[in-house]
Design a protein around this motif. Structure first.
Motif, PDB file in Angstrom:
ATOM      1  N   THR A   1      12.900  -3.769  21.057  1.00  0.00           N
ATOM      2  CA  THR A   1      12.207  -4.758  20.229  1.00  0.00           C
ATOM      3  C   THR A   1      11.987  -4.223  18.822  1.00  0.00           C
ATOM      4  N   SER A   2      11.618  -2.955  18.722  1.00  0.00           N
ATOM      5  CA  SER A   2      11.421  -2.336  17.411  1.00  0.00           C
ATOM      6  C   SER A   2      12.719  -2.329  16.610  1.00  0.00           C
ATOM      7  N   THR A   3      13.806  -1.984  17.268  1.00  0.00           N
ATOM      8  CA  THR A   3      15.121  -1.999  16.604  1.00  0.00           C
ATOM      9  C   THR A   3      15.488  -3.415  16.169  1.00  0.00           C
ATOM     10  N   ALA A   4      15.234  -4.387  17.038  1.00  0.00           N
ATOM     11  CA  ALA A   4      15.524  -5.780  16.686  1.00  0.00           C
ATOM     12  C   ALA A   4      14.673  -6.217  15.497  1.00  0.00           C
ATOM     13  N   ALA A   5      13.411  -5.787  15.460  1.00  0.00           N
ATOM     14  CA  ALA A   5      12.538  -6.138  14.331  1.00  0.00           C
ATOM     15  C   ALA A   5      13.059  -5.530  13.029  1.00  0.00           C
ATOM     16  N   GLU A   6      13.567  -4.307  13.106  1.00  0.00           N
ATOM     17  CA  GLU A   6      14.146  -3.671  11.911  1.00  0.00           C
ATOM     18  C   GLU A   6      15.363  -4.444  11.426  1.00  0.00           C
ATOM     19  N   LEU A   7      16.210  -4.858  12.356  1.00  0.00           N
ATOM     20  CA  LEU A   7      17.379  -5.653  11.983  1.00  0.00           C
ATOM     21  C   LEU A   7      16.956  -7.002  11.408  1.00  0.00           C
ATOM     22  N   LEU A   8      15.897  -7.558  11.972  1.00  0.00           N
ATOM     23  CA  LEU A   8      15.359  -8.817  11.464  1.00  0.00           C
ATOM     24  C   LEU A   8      14.884  -8.650  10.019  1.00  0.00           C
ATOM     25  N   GLU A   9      14.243  -7.522   9.734  1.00  0.00           N
ATOM     26  CA  GLU A   9      13.809  -7.248   8.360  1.00  0.00           C
ATOM     27  C   GLU A   9      15.006  -7.185   7.415  1.00  0.00           C
ATOM     28  N   VAL A  10      16.093  -6.583   7.878  1.00  0.00           N
ATOM     29  CA  VAL A  10      17.306  -6.510   7.048  1.00  0.00           C
ATOM     30  C   VAL A  10      17.841  -7.923   6.793  1.00  0.00           C
ATOM     31  N   LEU A  11      17.926  -8.731   7.856  1.00  0.00           N
ATOM     32  CA  LEU A  11      18.401 -10.112   7.694  1.00  0.00           C
ATOM     33  C   LEU A  11      17.501 -10.888   6.749  1.00  0.00           C
ATOM     34  N   TRP A  12      16.198 -10.740   6.935  1.00  0.00           N
ATOM     35  CA  TRP A  12      15.265 -11.468   6.081  1.00  0.00           C
ATOM     36  C   TRP A  12      15.331 -10.965   4.645  1.00  0.00           C
ATOM     37  N   GLY A  13      15.587  -9.672   4.484  1.00  0.00           N
ATOM     38  CA  GLY A  13      15.740  -9.131   3.139  1.00  0.00           C
ATOM     39  C   GLY A  13      16.937  -9.751   2.433  1.00  0.00           C
ATOM     40  N   ARG A  14      18.001  -9.992   3.201  1.00  0.00           N
ATOM     41  CA  ARG A  14      19.186 -10.642   2.620  1.00  0.00           C
ATOM     42  C   ARG A  14      18.887 -12.085   2.242  1.00  0.00           C
TER      43      ARG A  14
ATOM     44  N   SER B   1      16.011 -13.134   1.136  1.00  0.00           N
ATOM     45  CA  SER B   1      14.914 -13.196   0.186  1.00  0.00           C
ATOM     46  C   SER B   1      15.397 -13.152  -1.259  1.00  0.00           C
ATOM     47  N   THR B   2      14.910 -14.081  -1.998  1.00  0.00           N
ATOM     48  CA  THR B   2      15.028 -14.031  -3.461  1.00  0.00           C
ATOM     49  C   THR B   2      13.599 -14.001  -3.978  1.00  0.00           C
ATOM     50  N   ALA B   3      12.773 -13.307  -3.229  1.00  0.00           N
ATOM     51  CA  ALA B   3      11.329 -13.350  -3.404  1.00  0.00           C
ATOM     52  C   ALA B   3      10.862 -12.784  -4.731  1.00  0.00           C
ATOM     53  N   PRO B   4       9.998 -13.554  -5.387  1.00  0.00           N
ATOM     54  CA  PRO B   4       9.308 -12.991  -6.539  1.00  0.00           C
ATOM     55  C   PRO B   4       8.039 -12.274  -6.083  1.00  0.00           C
ATOM     56  N   ALA B   5       7.932 -12.030  -4.760  1.00  0.00           N
ATOM     57  CA  ALA B   5       6.725 -11.426  -4.204  1.00  0.00           C
ATOM     58  C   ALA B   5       7.094 -10.208  -3.365  1.00  0.00           C
ATOM     59  N   SER B   6       6.240  -9.190  -3.432  1.00  0.00           N
ATOM     60  CA  SER B   6       6.426  -7.989  -2.604  1.00  0.00           C
ATOM     61  C   SER B   6       6.013  -8.310  -1.168  1.00  0.00           C
ATOM     62  N   ALA B   7       6.244  -7.360  -0.281  1.00  0.00           N
ATOM     63  CA  ALA B   7       5.847  -7.548   1.122  1.00  0.00           C
ATOM     64  C   ALA B   7       4.337  -7.743   1.239  1.00  0.00           C
ATOM     65  N   SER B   8       3.559  -6.986   0.472  1.00  0.00           N
ATOM     66  CA  SER B   8       2.094  -7.137   0.494  1.00  0.00           C
ATOM     67  C   SER B   8       1.679  -8.503  -0.034  1.00  0.00           C
ATOM     68  N   GLN B   9       2.327  -8.935  -1.098  1.00  0.00           N
ATOM     69  CA  GLN B   9       2.007 -10.250  -1.656  1.00  0.00           C
ATOM     70  C   GLN B   9       2.395 -11.364  -0.684  1.00  0.00           C
ATOM     71  N   LEU B  10       3.503 -11.182   0.018  1.00  0.00           N
ATOM     72  CA  LEU B  10       3.919 -12.166   1.008  1.00  0.00           C
ATOM     73  C   LEU B  10       2.883 -12.273   2.125  1.00  0.00           C
ATOM     74  N   ARG B  11       2.333 -11.130   2.550  1.00  0.00           N
ATOM     75  CA  ARG B  11       1.263 -11.159   3.566  1.00  0.00           C
ATOM     76  C   ARG B  11       0.089 -11.982   3.078  1.00  0.00           C
ATOM     77  N   VAL B  12      -0.289 -11.824   1.809  1.00  0.00           N
ATOM     78  CA  VAL B  12      -1.389 -12.607   1.245  1.00  0.00           C
ATOM     79  C   VAL B  12      -1.062 -14.094   1.320  1.00  0.00           C
TER      80      VAL B  12
ATOM     81  N   GLU C   1      19.789 -17.378   8.042  1.00  0.00           N
ATOM     82  CA  GLU C   1      20.296 -16.058   8.434  1.00  0.00           C
ATOM     83  C   GLU C   1      20.201 -15.874   9.946  1.00  0.00           C
ATOM     84  N   LEU C   2      19.101 -16.299  10.535  1.00  0.00           N
ATOM     85  CA  LEU C   2      18.931 -16.172  11.985  1.00  0.00           C
ATOM     86  C   LEU C   2      19.927 -17.033  12.746  1.00  0.00           C
ATOM     87  N   ARG C   3      20.138 -18.256  12.288  1.00  0.00           N
ATOM     88  CA  ARG C   3      21.103 -19.145  12.958  1.00  0.00           C
ATOM     89  C   ARG C   3      22.493 -18.523  12.982  1.00  0.00           C
ATOM     90  N   ALA C   4      22.875 -17.871  11.915  1.00  0.00           N
ATOM     91  CA  ALA C   4      24.201 -17.243  11.864  1.00  0.00           C
ATOM     92  C   ALA C   4      24.332 -16.169  12.944  1.00  0.00           C
TER      93      ALA C   4
END
Length: 162
Positions: A19-32, A34-45, A118-121
């Motif tokens: 599960t931890s490995t899958a979560a890391e891969l999920l972060e990579v997919l989500w990073g791809r 993201s065109t976020a103008p917000a950091s991870a901390s800002q996204l949490r807010v 990204e997840l659907r792909a």
């Protein structure tokens, strides 16, 4: 006579590792995605504000396990980018309530759409039966995680009021 292979039940440690490995891969997919103008901390807010409209700064800081000054700086940047609005309390001018702006809501909606694409792909590469099993497992995981989070929140509240 039918011979079936014995497959031992996976141990919690193995499931946690996968599960931890899958979560890391999920972060990579989500990073791809993201065109976020917000950091991870800002996204949490932003995600907290989405679920707790009008939260005050101290409560937000507690939710982030941060200090009010650090949280205030995070919110300064989010307000400057137009993602968050601050409203002074009608009852106490020292208290500020935080809200997602229309732009903040649009940003989260767009981010979720990109992430889901990204997840659907990836999900399209899986056999249907495995997707169904994943859904069942994730629903159970979500339920257990929500139970634990709500239980811990209740325990923390009980500790503070004692």
């Amino acid at each position: 006579m039918t011979v079936s292979t014995f497959r031992p039940r996976p141990q919690t440690d193995e499931i946690a590792r996968v599960t931890s490995t899958a979560a890391e891969l999920l972060e990579v997919l989500w990073g791809r995605a993201s065109t976020a103008p917000a950091s991870a901390s800002q996204l949490r807010v932003l995600l907290i504000l989405e679920h707790h409209e009008g939260i005050n700064l101290r409560t937000l800081a507690d939710s982030l396990a941060s200090t009010p000054p650090s949280t205030s700086r995070l919110c300064d940047r989010l307000q400057a980018s137009g993602l968050v609005e601050r409203v002074v309390s009608a009852n106490d001018r020292r208290e500020v309530h935080l809200y997602l702006s229309k732009r903040g809501r649009t940003f989260l909606d767009d981010l979720r759409k990109r992430r889901e694409r990204e997840l659907r792909a990836v999900l399209d590469l899986m056999p249907a039966a495995k997707r169904e099993a994943l859904l069942e497992g994730l629903e159970a995981f979500r339920s257990a995680a929500a139970t634990r989070i709500h239980h811990e929140a209740g325990t923390d509240a009980d500790t503070r009021s004692a």
